[in-house]
Design an enzyme around this catalytic site. Structure first.
Site, PDB file in Angstrom:
ATOM      1  N   GLY A 176      -4.877  -1.744   2.242  1.00 33.44           N
ATOM      2  CA  GLY A 176      -3.956  -1.645   1.111  1.00 33.44           C
ATOM      3  C   GLY A 176      -3.556  -0.201   0.874  1.00 33.44           C
ATOM      4  CG  ASN A 177      -0.193   0.857  -0.750  1.00 32.78           C
ATOM      5  OD1 ASN A 177       0.009   0.847  -1.962  1.00 32.78           O
ATOM      6  ND2 ASN A 177       0.452   0.050   0.089  1.00 32.78           N
ATOM      7  CG  HIS A 178      -4.449   5.078  -3.412  1.00 31.66           C
ATOM      8  ND1 HIS A 178      -5.654   4.530  -3.762  1.00 31.66           N
ATOM      9  CD2 HIS A 178      -4.695   5.925  -2.386  1.00 31.66           C
ATOM     10  CE1 HIS A 178      -6.595   5.030  -2.979  1.00 31.66           C
ATOM     11  NE2 HIS A 178      -6.021   5.879  -2.133  1.00 31.66           N
TER      12      HIS A 178
END
Ligand code: CTP
Length: 401
Positions: free
Chosen positions: A210-212
């Site tokens: 995923g990412n932030h």
């Protein structure tokens, strides 16, 4: 009035006691109400009553001397759909007309992003005085709507013009304001598709890539479009953000493929697309059904490319549809954004960089520049994501293809 955000400003006149009734009517009609008071007004109505009825803390001072907490007048200005001042005393009227800023109420007035409506209340001689007329005329020139004071018995015992309009009359004026603004909103009749948040690409039942991305920017964009009268379809990856509105369809997705399936469902029916989602470019080739055990020294993950949802929407875009994409770059910002704008057939690209402090993932603020298909390049200051969303939406409203 359902869901409308009304900032109520209370100043120090006898009529302040009637504001309790005004707040109750507004709340019953489904409005969100926040109140700010001048210090003098708390002699006429208790802040406790105002806070309890409005179901929100009341702003009186710039900062709380006990806790040191600062009250942000700019936030009030961004939050409200309309600022209603009732009662408006001769003193605060004069200060508003002159631009004086010696309390939280006046700082908030000067920070308002939305229209202001005032209901003056004073004794008949004060109301009839040329100074008061001059100050009211100045407010009208500044774009403020005046709800005229009414005739009747005054607190001084005198009879005449100067009584604050009754709460019901003030509610009618607010109603008229919203009906007028509803009819003239720039995105009335437009359907906007917004993608927001991250995507999570499953590795096994408990792990993902995923990412932030927090989703804050996409949700702020949805709110800004709703404020302009649009119908919004918001497709979002996992996020803490929430939003509800009668014109909003919220769809939760997890992976890029799920996002793609939803965009395929809606894009054709929308006139504007704003793709702010931080879509994972790659996903694991296989999603393992069981949790991967840590038996091996090395584990290799093969990734395959995800569909580029924005490119797909760009390839199907018709002559009237507007498409806005985002570019989060860490180097050669303008060069990469120009390339993305052309390659994905966009009308506008929102550029941001992680190099700017306070901009990008997770922050409540963002610093952007806009590049459009006519090669216009506009830079903006670091702002809250709500203010950034307003800038983007007003840019696209004024954009000619
Ligand atoms: N985007 C998308 N689908 C993807 C990847 C990106 O819809 N699979 C959209 C994003 O929502 C954003 C824009 O494309 O509006 C730019 O995303 P970005 O990942 O920066 O662009 P890429 O074309 O993937 O370029 P690169 O990763 O090489 O910078």
């Amino acid at each position: 009035m359902q869901g409308k955000r009304i900032l109520l400003g209370i100043t120090g006149g006898i009529a302040a006691y009637k504001i309790a009734f005004l707040i109750r009517i507004l709340k019953k009609r489904g409005a969100e109400v926040k109140c700010i008071m001048t210090p003098a007004s708390s002699d006429f109505i208790s802040p406790l009553v105002v806070a309890t009825l409005s179901e929100n803390p009341v702003g009186i001072e710039f900062w709380d001397k006990k806790t040191g907490v600062w009250t942000n007048h700019v936030d009030y200005g961004l939050w409200a759909d309309v600022f209603v001042v009732a009662p408006l005393t001769a003193n605060t009227l004069a200060k508003m007309a002159a631009g004086v800023c010696d309390n939280l109420f006046l700082a908030t007035y000067l920070s308002m992003k939305c229209p202001t409506i005032v209901a003056p209340a004073m004794d008949l001689d004060m109301y009839a005085h040329p100074t008061t007329h001059r100050n009211l005329d100045q407010l009208i020139r500044d774009g403020v709507t005046i709800i005229p004071a009414e005739s009747g018995q005054l607190a001084s015992g005198l009879e005449g013009e100067g009584r604050m309009a009754e709460p019901e009359t003030i509610v009618e004026a607010i109603d008229r304001f919203f009906n007028k603004t509803e009819a003239t909103k720039a995105l009335n009749g437009q359907k906007v598709l917004i993608t927001a948040g991250p995507t999570y690409e499953a590795i096994d039942p408990v792990r993902f890539i995923g990412n932030h991305s927090s989703g804050k920017m996409g949700f702020a964009l949805a709110q800004a479009c709703l404020n302009q009268g649009a119908e919004v379809v918001l497709i979002s990856g996992p996020t803490q953000e929430t939003l509800s509105h009668p014109n909003l369809t919220c769809i939760s997705i997890v992976s890029a493929e799920e996002l793609f399936a939803q965009v395929k469902e809606f894009w054709e029916t929308c006139s504007i697309g704003i793709f702010s989602a931080a879509v994972a470019d790659y996903r694991p080739e296989v999603k393992v059904d069981q949790k991967i055990k840590k038996s091996e020294e090395h584990v290799q993950l093969t990734l395959v490319k995800n569909p580029d949802v924005l490119s797909w929407a760009g390839s199907l875009k018709n002559e009237t549809q507007l498409l806005i994409g985002f570019a989060l770059e860490t180097s050669n910002l303008l060069e990469n954004a120009t390339d993305k704008l052309t390659r994905k057939n966009l009308d506008i690209i929102v550029m941001n960089t992680l190099e700017d402090e306070g901009a990008g993932f997770g922050h409540a603020t963002n610093k952007i520049a806009l590049l459009d298909a006519h090669n216009n390049f506009t830079k903006f200051e670091l702002k809250s994501k709500i203010a950034v969303a307003k800038d983007i939406v007003s840019y696209l409203i004024n954009y000619k293809k």
